[in-house]
Design a protein around this motif. Structure first.
Motif, short mmCIF file in Angstrom:
data_model
loop_
_atom_site.label_atom_id
_atom_site.label_comp_id
_atom_site.label_asym_id
_atom_site.label_seq_id
_atom_site.Cartn_x
_atom_site.Cartn_y
_atom_site.Cartn_z
N ALA A 118 -43.99 -22.04 -11.07
CA ALA A 118 -43.21 -21.16 -11.96
C ALA A 118 -43.85 -21.07 -13.34
CB ALA A 118 -41.78 -21.68 -12.07
N GLY A 119 -44.97 -21.75 -13.52
CA GLY A 119 -45.67 -21.69 -14.82
C GLY A 119 -45.08 -22.64 -15.85
N ILE A 120 -44.35 -23.67 -15.38
CA ILE A 120 -43.72 -24.62 -16.31
C ILE A 120 -44.41 -25.98 -16.18
CG2 ILE A 120 -41.56 -25.80 -16.93
CD1 ILE A 120 -40.05 -23.48 -15.54
N LYS A 121 -44.76 -26.59 -17.30
CA LYS A 121 -45.35 -27.94 -17.25
C LYS A 121 -44.25 -28.93 -16.87
CE LYS A 121 -48.64 -27.65 -20.98
NZ LYS A 121 -48.27 -27.61 -22.37
N PRO A 122 -44.46 -29.75 -15.84
CA PRO A 122 -43.41 -30.71 -15.42
C PRO A 122 -43.02 -31.69 -16.51
CG PRO A 122 -45.12 -30.52 -13.74
CD PRO A 122 -45.62 -29.77 -14.93
N THR A 123 -43.90 -31.86 -17.51
CA THR A 123 -43.58 -32.81 -18.59
C THR A 123 -42.82 -32.15 -19.75
OG1 THR A 123 -45.76 -32.32 -19.49
CG2 THR A 123 -45.56 -34.33 -18.16
N GLU A 124 -42.61 -30.83 -19.63
CA GLU A 124 -41.88 -30.13 -20.69
C GLU A 124 -40.40 -30.48 -20.69
OE1 GLU A 124 -42.89 -25.75 -22.32
OE2 GLU A 124 -43.38 -26.13 -20.23
N ARG A 125 -39.73 -30.25 -21.83
CA ARG A 125 -38.28 -30.44 -21.90
C ARG A 125 -37.61 -29.08 -21.85
NH1 ARG A 125 -40.68 -34.53 -24.25
NH2 ARG A 125 -39.87 -36.60 -23.79
N ALA A 126 -36.37 -29.07 -21.34
CA ALA A 126 -35.67 -27.80 -21.08
C ALA A 126 -35.64 -26.90 -22.30
CB ALA A 126 -34.25 -28.09 -20.61
N PRO A 148 -38.64 -20.85 -21.88
CA PRO A 148 -37.96 -19.56 -22.08
C PRO A 148 -37.26 -19.07 -20.81
CG PRO A 148 -40.33 -19.24 -21.90
CD PRO A 148 -40.10 -20.72 -21.82
N LEU A 149 -36.39 -18.10 -21.00
CA LEU A 149 -35.62 -17.50 -19.91
C LEU A 149 -36.49 -17.06 -18.74
CD1 LEU A 149 -33.06 -16.10 -18.77
CD2 LEU A 149 -33.59 -14.17 -20.26
N GLU A 150 -37.59 -16.38 -19.04
CA GLU A 150 -38.45 -15.83 -17.98
C GLU A 150 -38.92 -16.95 -17.04
OE1 GLU A 150 -41.76 -13.64 -19.52
OE2 GLU A 150 -42.30 -12.87 -17.53
N ALA A 151 -39.27 -18.12 -17.62
CA ALA A 151 -39.77 -19.23 -16.81
C ALA A 151 -38.64 -19.84 -15.97
CB ALA A 151 -40.41 -20.28 -17.71
N ARG A 163 -36.51 -18.48 -8.66
CA ARG A 163 -37.10 -17.77 -7.50
C ARG A 163 -37.91 -18.72 -6.63
NH1 ARG A 163 -38.24 -14.03 -11.59
NH2 ARG A 163 -40.50 -14.37 -11.44
N GLU A 164 -38.64 -19.64 -7.27
CA GLU A 164 -39.40 -20.65 -6.51
C GLU A 164 -38.46 -21.51 -5.65
OE1 GLU A 164 -42.54 -21.53 -5.96
OE2 GLU A 164 -43.07 -19.66 -6.97
#
Ligand code: SAM
Length: 279
Positions: free
Chosen positions: A254-262, A266-269, A275-276
């Motif tokens: 989904a283009g999100i780094k697993p280490t990121e925080r919520a 952004p909404l798009e991600a 969807r994933e």
């Protein structure tokens, strides 16, 4: 207090019907009819619309909505003590006000309304966010309503319009901004209400978009953002580990780094992640 109609001032209505405010019902009344008319105007052009109002209480906002020309108002009020005061308003606006005595969380108003429909309310704080989330997350879109004009505690209003990276950003911002245009249109100090609550309030106006900004299943998106922000300090791979055994791969897809925080996402991600998770 101005005369927007020929009915008595709200202080008299409250005194004659002995409507002492009950905290358990979130009762903080608006008694200034100039103010309720101003809130009603924020709801947009009403003359062609049915308006759903939750929690009319003694009817200040109801009178504003009718005086501003609402085609019809359907008002759902839990407190039976308010019914005689509301009946007086119905008599002053023949055929334009229907009142249902009951819990807005349990009543389906649709059978009583004709499109186009707007929703306007000085919401009871205890049920406000739950109703908002329900109105924002039906499976199909567009919803039955065109716009929502809702009074919230200022802090809740800020959570609805918050942007990524801010402390207020979370589930409410994502669900509201996914399918609607949301803005704060009025701020009210505690003294505007009787009795005054402890905090300031704000009116948020949400206009339903013709379609969501990004495709996603409402139930999945709702579940994922709730889980992500329930543990907002954790990295997403930890906060979302219950969502799928291979959540790390799905986040990456989904283009999100697993280490990121919520709160950075952004909404798009989040929609891409929903969807994933549907696959
Ligand atoms: N609209 C009025 C005004 O602006 O003065 C009253 C607003 S007061 C903040 C909230 C109102 O919602 C009260 O009249 C309360 O009795 C009603 N209420 C509380 N819980 C409710 C529920 N679950 N369903 C419908 N009405 C409810």
């Amino acid at each position: 207090m101005s005369a927007i109609d020929t009915l008595p001032p709200l202080r008299e209505v409250i005194a004659s019907h002995q409507l002492s405010a009950r905290k358990s019902l979130g009762q903080n009344f608006l008694l200034d009819l100039n103010l309720t008319a101003k809130i009603a105007r924020q709801a947009g052009e009403l003359s062609e619309c049915d308006v759903l109002e939750i929690g009319p209480g003694p009817g200040g906002l109801t009178r504003g909505l009718l005086a501003e020309g609402a085609r019809r108002v359907l008002a759902i009020e839990k407190d039976p003590r308010c019914l005689p005061a509301l009946a007086e308003i119905a008599a002053a606006y023949p055929g334009r006000l229907e009142v249902i005595n009951g819990d807005a969380l349990e009543i389906d108003p649709l059978a009583h309304l004709r499109s186009p429909i707007r929703i306007a309310a000085n919401l009871p704080y205890n049920v406000g966010t739950e109703l908002l989330v329900r109105w924002l997350t039906p499976r199909d879109w567009p919803p039955f309503w065109q716009s929502l004009t809702l009074m919230f505690q200022r802090e809740v209003a800020e959570r609805i319009v918050a942007k990524p990276g801010s402390k207020a950003y979370g589930r409410l911002a994502l669900l509201a901004q996914w399918r609607a245009e949301a803005r704060i249109v009025m701020s009210l100090p505690p003294e505007a209400f009787t009795p005054p609550p402890k905090v300031s309030s704000a009116v948020v106006h949400l206009t339903a978009l013709p379609e969501p900004r990004f495709p996603a299943d409402a139930a999945i998106l709702s579940r994922v953002v709730a889980a992500a922000f329930n543990q907002r300090r954790k990295m997403l791979r930890a906060a979302l580990k219950g969502q799928a055994p291979d959540i790390e791969d799905r986040l990456i897809s989904a283009g999100i780094k697993p280490t990121e925080r919520a709160e950075q996402v952004p909404l798009e991600a989040f929609c891409a992640l929903a969807r994933e998770l549907e696959r």
